[in-house]
Write a protein that holds these residues in place. Structure first.
Motif, PDB file in Angstrom:
ATOM      1  N   ILE A 188       0.681  -1.189  -0.107  1.00 36.67           N
ATOM      2  CA  ILE A 188      -0.019  -0.049   0.114  1.00 36.67           C
ATOM      3  C   ILE A 188       0.707   1.197  -0.074  1.00 36.67           C
ATOM      4  CG2 ILE A 188      -1.769   1.429   1.264  1.00 36.67           C
ATOM      5  CD1 ILE A 188      -2.696  -1.291   2.520  1.00 36.67           C
ATOM      6  N   MET A 189       1.803   1.232   0.920  1.00 38.11           N
ATOM      7  CA  MET A 189       2.948   2.339   0.879  1.00 38.11           C
ATOM      8  C   MET A 189       3.416   2.725  -0.440  1.00 38.11           C
ATOM      9  SD  MET A 189       5.930   2.936   3.428  1.00 38.11           S
ATOM     10  CE  MET A 189       7.151   1.827   2.201  1.00 38.11           C
ATOM     11  N   GLU A 190       4.074   1.734  -1.112  1.00 38.39           N
ATOM     12  CA  GLU A 190       4.553   1.778  -2.132  1.00 38.39           C
ATOM     13  C   GLU A 190       3.779   2.470  -3.354  1.00 38.39           C
ATOM     14  OE1 GLU A 190       6.546  -1.866  -3.134  1.00 38.39           O
ATOM     15  OE2 GLU A 190       8.371  -1.501  -1.625  1.00 38.39           O
ATOM     16  N   ASP A 191       2.585   1.752  -3.321  1.00 39.37           N
ATOM     17  CA  ASP A 191       1.577   2.352  -4.381  1.00 39.37           C
ATOM     18  C   ASP A 191       1.295   3.681  -4.257  1.00 39.37           C
ATOM     19  OD1 ASP A 191       1.381  -0.328  -5.348  1.00 39.37           O
ATOM     20  OD2 ASP A 191      -0.493  -0.919  -4.726  1.00 39.37           O
ATOM     21  N   LEU A 192       1.187   4.060  -2.782  1.00 39.32           N
ATOM     22  CA  LEU A 192       0.870   5.660  -2.497  1.00 39.32           C
ATOM     23  C   LEU A 192       2.031   6.456  -2.959  1.00 39.32           C
ATOM     24  CD1 LEU A 192      -1.320   5.256   0.681  1.00 39.32           C
ATOM     25  CD2 LEU A 192      -2.062   6.083  -1.466  1.00 39.32           C
ATOM     26  N   LYS A 241       4.286  10.371  -6.578  1.00 39.72           N
ATOM     27  CA  LYS A 241       5.467  10.625  -7.671  1.00 39.72           C
ATOM     28  C   LYS A 241       4.884  11.129  -8.999  1.00 39.72           C
ATOM     29  CE  LYS A 241       9.776   8.751  -9.721  1.00 39.72           C
ATOM     30  NZ  LYS A 241      10.687   7.605  -9.538  1.00 39.72           N
ATOM     31  N   ASP A 242       3.985  10.489  -9.607  1.00 39.80           N
ATOM     32  CA  ASP A 242       3.208  10.556 -10.579  1.00 39.80           C
ATOM     33  C   ASP A 242       2.244  11.659 -10.758  1.00 39.80           C
ATOM     34  OD1 ASP A 242       4.798   8.140 -11.464  1.00 39.80           O
ATOM     35  OD2 ASP A 242       2.936   6.802 -11.377  1.00 39.80           O
ATOM     36  N   GLY A 243       2.031  12.340  -9.473  1.00 33.84           N
ATOM     37  CA  GLY A 243       1.088  13.418  -9.637  1.00 33.84           C
ATOM     38  C   GLY A 243      -0.206  13.197  -9.509  1.00 33.84           C
TER      39      GLY A 243
END
Length: 373
Positions: A11-15, A20-22
């Motif tokens: 979950i953390m990495e997805d967020l 990062k992608d805006g």
């Protein structure tokens, strides 16, 4: 197949990637713990941990009762999250300048840290707020265990320092403190010191006392508090302070080689106003004022009394030994080291503000005024 990666980490990495992608921009609200739990099919404990980890990294901030929001990019720029398990036992001390009088800060801290297995690393910002910010980020990203910071100013780098603090990075301030920011600090009792200096002059019979500063009073907590002490002493003695008794920023816009010339004109002007004593915000300025009086042919203390603040090593050997208020730099350094070790070792994480006592050192630069008949 998800593999062995913990669910909160996914979950953390997805967020992280979405920020990062805006997908989520500065100050955007992130999904709630419940939303994330439903989306990923996990417990609220798991989704909450993901948000807490993002907060620790400085990527988000939380509003109680509202949720988690993306932190401003400017505040986190240049910050890399360094795990506490990979931090080295190095404490960085960032000072605004190198001075023999401040070696006691270093000695006091080192005497506490060394037997406990910590190393002290010294860095100088040269009163440059951009250099100070650079050092703060460098020490943080280098994996040092904590920072003892003597701020160049209490009006700059608050966002950077507070972001490190909110990332649970151990940091302690010395000499100054930020208003409204609960970062532990160790400072001299500047208000009492300012009062002590003015009270001493008043008890010697001076009723027209100038308060002179090198920079603006508002720029540092030390100067503000010494000024408040000066004012309080006048109030207690029922003396009126005229606005032209306060002379700030006397070094502003002049080269070092022109300082004495400007101060010579200043002391002549003060003498013309029947000012009989000057309370300088620190000793270096007091010594410059002493030199200026000599250039102007104004005798110290017969025609003008001068009192400083700090008790620097050289002031007792000036042409007229300087009366001043002494700070205990050694105790400040030692107490700051004690607090930062307590934070690192999680013995005491509470906010602490330590006021270190000051004392008046009487020498020859203050005259007792004759009573008027």
């Amino acid at each position: 197949m998800q593999g062995s990666k913990p669910l909160y980490l996914r979950i953390m990495e997805d967020l992280q990637q979405q920020i990062k992608d805006g997908v989520y921009r500065d100050n955007d609200k992130l999904p709630t713990e419940i939303d994330l739990a439903n989306q990923y099919g996990v417990s609220r404990i798991t989704s909450k941990r993901a948000l807490i980890e993002l907060e620790k990294q400085g990527l988000v901030y939380r509003k109680r009762g509202s949720g988690s929001y993306v932190r401003n990019h400017e505040e986190t720029s240049g910050m890399e999250k360094v795990s506490s398990s990979f931090r080295t036992p190095i404490i960085s001390m960032i000072l605004p300048w190198s001075s023999t009088g401040r070696l006691d800060y270093i000695q006091g801290a080192n005497d506490y840290l060394d037997p406990r297995g910590y190393f002290l690393s010294i860095h100088i910002s040269n009163w440059n707020v951009e250099k100070e910010k650079e050092l703060l980020l460098k020490m943080y990203n280098s994996g040092h265990s904590g920072i003892i910071l003597y701020p160049s100013s209490t009006s700059h780098n608050i966002a950077t320092v507070n972001t490190l603090f909110m990332n649970d990075f151990p940091i302690v301030l010395i000499d100054q403190h930020y208003e409204g920011v609960e970062i532990s600090n160790v400072v001299s009792d500047n208000k009492t010191g300012g009062y002590m200096a003015a009270d001493h002059l008043i008890r010697k019979g001076h009723t027209r006392i100038a308060f002179v500063t090198a920079i603006e009073v508002d720029l540092r907590s030390t100067i503000r508090e010494r000024f408040i002490g000066y004012c309080s002493a006048h109030k207690d003695h029922r003396l009126t302070i005229q606005s032209d008794y306060i002379v700030p920023e006397v070094y502003k816009g002049i080269a070092d080689e022109d300082r004495i010339a400007k101060l010579t004109a200043l002391v002549e002007e003060l003498a013309d106003q029947n000012i009989t004593a000057i309370q300088a915000e620190h000793d270096d300025l007091a010594i410059d004022l002493l030199k200026a009086c000599q250039h102007a042919g104004i005798s110290v203390p017969e025609q003008m009394s001068i009192i400083g603040f700090d008790n620097e090593e050289n002031v007792g050997y000036a042409q007229v030994p300087l009366t001043t208020v002494a700070q205990n730099y050694y105790e400040i350094g030692q107490k700051a080291a004690t607090i930062i070790v307590d934070i690192i070792e999680k013995k005491n994480m509470d906010y602490r503000q330590n006021l270190i006592p000051v004392n008046l050192v009487e020498r020859d630069s203050v005259k007792e005024m004759a009573e008027e008949v």
